[in-house]
Enzyme design. Structure first.
Site, PDB file in Angstrom:
ATOM      1  N   TYR A 289       0.814  -1.213   0.000  1.00 21.51           N
ATOM      2  CA  TYR A 289       0.000   0.000   0.000  1.00 21.51           C
ATOM      3  C   TYR A 289       0.849   1.265   0.000  1.00 21.51           C
ATOM      4  O   TYR A 289       0.412   2.303  -0.479  1.00 21.51           O
ATOM      5  CB  TYR A 289      -1.023  -0.033   1.143  1.00 21.51           C
ATOM      6  CG  TYR A 289      -2.204  -0.862   0.716  1.00 21.51           C
ATOM      7  CD1 TYR A 289      -3.176  -0.318  -0.119  1.00 21.51           C
ATOM      8  CD2 TYR A 289      -2.308  -2.204   1.047  1.00 21.51           C
ATOM      9  CE1 TYR A 289      -4.231  -1.084  -0.587  1.00 21.51           C
ATOM     10  CE2 TYR A 289      -3.357  -2.976   0.586  1.00 21.51           C
ATOM     11  CZ  TYR A 289      -4.315  -2.407  -0.232  1.00 21.51           C
ATOM     12  OH  TYR A 289      -5.353  -3.157  -0.709  1.00 21.51           O
TER      13      TYR A 289
ATOM     14  N   HIS B 111      -5.393  -2.723   6.669  1.00 14.71           N
ATOM     15  CA  HIS B 111      -4.729  -3.746   5.869  1.00 14.71           C
ATOM     16  C   HIS B 111      -3.756  -4.597   6.686  1.00 14.71           C
ATOM     17  O   HIS B 111      -3.010  -5.398   6.138  1.00 14.71           O
ATOM     18  CB  HIS B 111      -4.019  -3.107   4.676  1.00 14.71           C
ATOM     19  CG  HIS B 111      -4.976  -2.592   3.653  1.00 14.71           C
ATOM     20  ND1 HIS B 111      -5.824  -3.433   2.976  1.00 14.71           N
ATOM     21  CD2 HIS B 111      -5.255  -1.341   3.219  1.00 14.71           C
ATOM     22  CE1 HIS B 111      -6.575  -2.716   2.156  1.00 14.71           C
ATOM     23  NE2 HIS B 111      -6.258  -1.438   2.292  1.00 14.71           N
TER      24      HIS B 111
END
Lengths: 750, 750
Positions: A277, A432
């Site tokens: 990410y 996440h």
């Protein structure tokens, strides 16, 4: 002559007047000014043909855009999830629009401007009456796409296209586009969706950058403010969550681009969601920063938070294996690498705005393309002038948390990434994050030896759940048992609850990576299981009696109750040999009902044959042996992923799991790469472990000691303090009549 | 002057006399003469330093041998299986001896001769009293190694070393070596082990070459005769078998090197055991042939059987995928390739003795090394002079059987090996054969799409059953269900019995590979299951409506009874999508008790949703879809290898299996590669099949017709004659009111 001088004076006055008038009407800026600048474009045009990497990229981009222009413009009514036609078409459109804009500037060929204009007006015509996207899964539905996130992607790219063609448009055209398309678009993804926009999250970073960039092009201070500082006075439900299970509202309610820079990045440039990410967020972070630097240099954005943006590029490059693929910490799709378009942008911008670090040039050289803007030109010129230096990836510790005090990630490397250990003792990593405190993975050159599963998702592959997260991401990939760390009583860390996990982080206890032949990191986790303290020390050791470096893993557990501890090793490859007997069942059963165990078949079960348990395997022509200290009550389990997987979403990967019932215990293990095998020569070289015996020679509250005896009869001793991580503390300990004295947290003797 | 003339005459007479005397004592030959020649060595010495590939190889070999010399000479008492120390040490010894001999000739440095001498005399001292090897598993135990086969390897290499140092030895030394080592060694592997030596088998080829090569060096006619024609009047038990289950005695009782050339090679140069063993046998075939050509040129060995040795090199190179890895037909370890040392020898010798085919130079260039002999010099000079031409691998049909009339193997390739189909309709392939009539495998560039399992063995890896065949080779790898072909009633072809399988072969029915956009091979097998006839037609089609070429597979079965037919597809990669529902069990059971089914877990079971069954998968960034015609009674099974595998000897590979109960039936399938996915760009392109419908539009005794309708609405028609394979026959057939007329065995219209 007098008359001519008079005329010139009149012209001059006229020019000034025009400049003044235009300025007054808000056109004081020159365009392009976002990622291309007027001066930069002129320089590019002057250098063209003599800057190989730039010329080659330009050629490719031109071919790509020309092919798209030939196929015509398609702006279908939005309908699909990612992977589906309308999604992929609109995604392709914004990428091509950006490129067409750049080509117009560099090549001065009007056909690109025409293409941008025609497509933008198709969007303008469509957007006015466009309802929210019909797919309902997202917590923040977009209009062109199923999520505001993708709409923001669109605007980040299209802002650049608009900037490039801005001056070519008539004022009337600009007005129409801004009124009907850009301004409502920016409003929809921000004030229209504060639950998306006003967060600290990679989603919001995209939203902030999108609003900011179109604001910079339109010279719209309100939008720029909104981008930098978020929407003022928004009230969000403090309990609301996004699709990934993350909280919408950040802890201190900060929002906007600067908050997104301050919070998820540690001072070392580590991004708490993990490298996959970080890579994704890198593009809006850097491209908007570049725009800000060009239009609002007084913000000095690249210096913000002690130059965290530049540091983050360095951190991210270091979070990759030898092949440049990012370690799949937390949710990360394997295979993503520094060859991605986001990293091309990141490297070029970091080079251009970060003091021309020659090491970045060698990464750009591998990437073999540049951004077609001022930063790409800088890189191309640097390469042309042979300024590139190698980018050495060494051992590195990256702190986590806004202040850098929430644990972190340590990477121990030997040689030129011959062996790389990734040790995670970080914070939760927002939505996440995985529940894998003190987990690790191991790489031999660019190949996984002990893997981290990564995510359970096939990004943008429509056939697999619309390309989105699969339910197995939650039921498997995030669970503790999917990682190389201890699971207590078959329950994930923090019970697998985000609310609890987000409150805690592991702590670095000590580290020393100064000696390449003995590098060590030690960390503790005391919150994953209340009442149980976990302390793991991982060292990479190179000893002359061993062909290759190996990993020593000391996992000490102290608890106030008797528990069952499972320590899995997700080895890649095929079992060669064990030193213990095991049974293989005639039918396979799942190992449990939840916490990830429902996905594991039990393929074999054995007991230790002595006080060391050994497993050897072969992968990609290399042999590996795990040697681990055994307790006579240990159960030795072979597991295989794939149970409760009704849609074949999971890979059929294996693990070897040591299961032990105890209150306090220490798992001491060595992971030892050795030898090689070639299917072409059919020679098997050094296919056996060099370890004769691995022993836990001391263990109490204060100290833990390990002896590694090799087949030459030599013994390595490692002792650590379990309580004092100071490098100055002096220790004295007697083990079997021998006294050891040392300074600092550990003792090691080869 | 007169005196000088007188002296010269005397010297001349003396020289003649010496020559005569030496000749009379059997030293009429000059040495080296086996793979190096006196003239060749002189030429090599003259060219050294100006022949890059040769110079580089020489440098590597010198470094390797020098390192071994530095480590000293070790000839341990034989004890281990392959992979074990004594086995690997003796193997290394013979390889280094051969290289040291060559270095002595080329570099004229005596240290290499000394090394050869010292090691040979250690062997001489040891061999005299050496008992048979202690490991008892082989049907023909060696002395240095556990099988005569490896002893023969030793002698093939060591003969070359001896030849190189021959002239440097004293007569006394030669006598001692020949009397105590070479002659008894040659006798032991031949007359001492006729069950090994007097066969038609790759084992015997090694034995024959070993005896022949030492015979050539020693100028021993008896040994040379024995090598070429076998041992006269040997009686072998006609029912005896070797360790692989193959008969010892060949059908016509022929033996010796020439018989081994005549029988297993087809006139096309296909070796009936398959490419893996062809590669293995290639070395003794060609190295002995080279020696024969040098010492006994009158035999004209390279012209034997219409130059079958040279043809076999061409055939073998064609039996590789795009990466040069051999198709693992029958017992074949995956990964073995034309980069192996045997193929370096084969390519160099074929170039040198086969008319300097410039295409072979490009293979040699990829191999990046040459044999350090006359043939290697030829190749080096050819490369130096830039004579290399590409070696194009096109579609090819290779016949099997000594006369070329026992079926064969067909390889259909599209483009530059973009897609390669391997279709097997061959004979049994001696003891290394698999029971897989009409099976196929498919390759996308160098990657497997539908795999052939290969063998169940880890060659030379001691940990895995001593590096020998694992029992799963018989219980799994050889069984029909391990291959992409039909299994009737869960029983392997010929009941998995070698005695029966060896009596039969499939038949090529027709083929046409003339049109690159439509290539087809059709073959029949009527003996695998008595009462059942199997007819499979495989075509590779490139149509403009399809992005890539695809494979059409028409498998027609006619039987005199109702049976259960299983057709597995061993797809590589991860399931993306099916067009049918299926259940996945909560516990896994083996699918059967024998014939390989005991190794298969049943992972899922479904029924067709319509008259087409579709399965898509993703592998290595490429999408594939199998579309197959469905019968409503079909069972659709997902299988996974790994049951009954107590030592983890098998890979956990998947298959999709169509199970149908019928008497007569046709499985019509299309395997369609399409699109791609990149984990770096995360774009999924063309991820869906382009086939709208696949239909069996006609089927009776005489004709079978298929229609492939694509998503653009166009239909491809394929009709075949089931009875007449002639290219001249005229056909007329009405299907649904449309009449088709054509000449030849098939009709195809795009």
């Amino acid at each position: 002559m007098r008359f001519i001088a008079y005329l010139l004076r009149r012209v001059l006055v006229l020019c000034c007047l025009i400049t003044f008038l235009v300025g007054a009407e808000g056109f004081s800026q020159e365009h392009p000014n976002l990622i291309l600048t007027k001066a930069g474009v002129e320089k590019i045009r002057a250098e063209l043909g003599g800057i190989p990497i730039f010329d080659a990229t330009l050629k490719q981009v031109k071919e790509e855009v020309d092919a798209e222009i030939a196929m015509g413009i398609h702006t279908p009514i939005p309908k699909d999830y990612s992977g589906g036609y309308t999604h992929e078409r609109h995604k392709r459109n914004f990428i091509i629009l950006q490129k067409a804009g750049v080509l117009f500037q560099i090549l001065e060929d009007e056909k690109y401007a025409v293409y941008v204009r025609d497509m933008l007006f198709q969007y303008e015509a469509m957007y006015k009456d466009l309802p929210v996207h019909p797919k309902e899964r997202s917590y923040a539905r977009g209009k062109l796409f199923w999520q505001c996130l993708n709409d923001s992607n669109w605007l980040v790219y299209v802002s650049q296209a608009y900037d490039c063609v801005y001056d070519w448009f008539s004022k009337k055209e600009r007005k129409k586009l801004e009124k009907n398309l850009f301004r409502p678009f920016a409003d929809f993804i921000s004030v229209g969706n504060p639950q998306f926009y006003n967060r600290v999250h990679n989603h919001s970073t995209w939203g902030n950058a999108a609003v900011g960039m179109i604001g910079l092009v339109m010279n719209d201070d309100e939008l720029i403010e909104r981008a930098l500082y978020g929407i003022k006075d928004v009230k969000l439900d403090v309990n609301a969550k996004d699709n990934d299970g993350g909280f919408i509202q950040s802890k201190d309610k900060k929002a906007g681009f600067l908050a997104n820079l301050d919070e998820p990045f540690s001072p070392d440039g580590y991004y708490t969601e993990g490298p996959y990410y970080q890579r994704y967020a890198m593009y809006p972070f850097l491209i908007f920063a570049e725009g800000l630097q060009n239009v609002r240099p007084e913000l000095n954005i690249f210096a913000h938070k002690d130059s965290v943006l530049l540091k983050s590029v360095n951190a991210l490059l270091n979070l990759s294996d030898k092949d440049g693929e990012f370690f799949p910490l937390n949710d990360g799709q394997k295979g993503m690498s520094y060859y991605s378009r986001e990293l091309v942008t990141a490297v070029d911008i970091a080079y251009h705005f970060g003091g021309y670090n020659a090491e970045l040039l060698s990464v750009a050289e591998k990437q073999d393309r540049v951004v077609l803007d001022d930063s790409g030109l800088s890189v191309a010129l640097g390469l042309k002038e042979n300024k590139a230096k190698p980018f050495p990836k060494k051992s590195i510790l990256l702190s986590d948390g806004p202040e850098g005090n929430e644990g972190g990630v340590g990477i121990i490397r030997y040689g030129n990434e011959e062996l790389s250990l990734v040790f995670k003792y970080a914070a939760q990593g927002l939505s996440h994050g995985h529940y894998d405190k003190l987990s690790f993975s191991l790489y031999d050159e660019g190949d996984e030896v002990l893997q981290d599963y990564g995510l359970a998702r096939f990004v943008n592959i429509e056939q697999k759940g619309g390309g989105n997260y699969l339910k197995e991401n939650k039921t498997w990939a995030k669970q503790t048992v999917a990682h190389n760390t201890v699971v207590q009583n078959m329950t994930s860390h923090f019970k697998g609850k985000y609310e609890i996990g987000s409150e805690h982080h592991s702590e670095l206890f000590f580290s020393d990576i100064s000696d390449p032949d003995f590098q060590v990191i030690s960390a503790k986790e005391v919150n994953a299981y209340p009442g149980t303290s976990m302390h793991r020390t991982m060292a990479m050791i190179k000893d002359t009696d061993f062909e290759r470096p190996f990993v020593l893993d000391v996992f000490k557990i102290t608890s106030d109750s008797e528990n069952q501890y499972d320590l899995p090793f997700y080895f890649m490859g095929q079992v060669m040999k064990t030193n213990f007997e095991y049974d293989t069942p005639t039918s396979l059963q799942a190992m449990g009902g939840d916490n990830g165990y429902q996905h594991l078949w039990l393929e074999g079960k054995g007991k230790p044959s002595g006080d060391n348990t050994k497993l050897s395997w072969l992968n990609q022509g290399h042999f590996y042996t795990l040697t681990t200290t055994a307790d006579s009550s240990d159960e030795l389990l072979f597991t295989r992923l794939g149970a409760s997987d009704p849609e074949f979403n999971l890979r059929r990967d294996a693990a070897f799991m040591v299961r032990r019932k105890a209150r306090n215990t220490v798992f001491v293990s060595v992971v030892e790469p050795h030898g090689h095998y070639s299917a072409v020569s059919e020679f098997a070289v050094n296919s056996n472990s060099s370890i004769a015996h691995l022993g836990l020679i001391y263990d109490d509250e204060n100290y833990t000691g390990v002896a590694i005896e090799d087949k030459e009869g030599n013994t390595l001793i490692f002792i650590q303090s379990n309580t004092n991580g100071s490098s100055k503390a002096q220790h004295r300990l007697k083990i079997k009549d021998k006294e050891y004295q040392w300074t600092g947290p550990y003792y090691f003797k080869q």
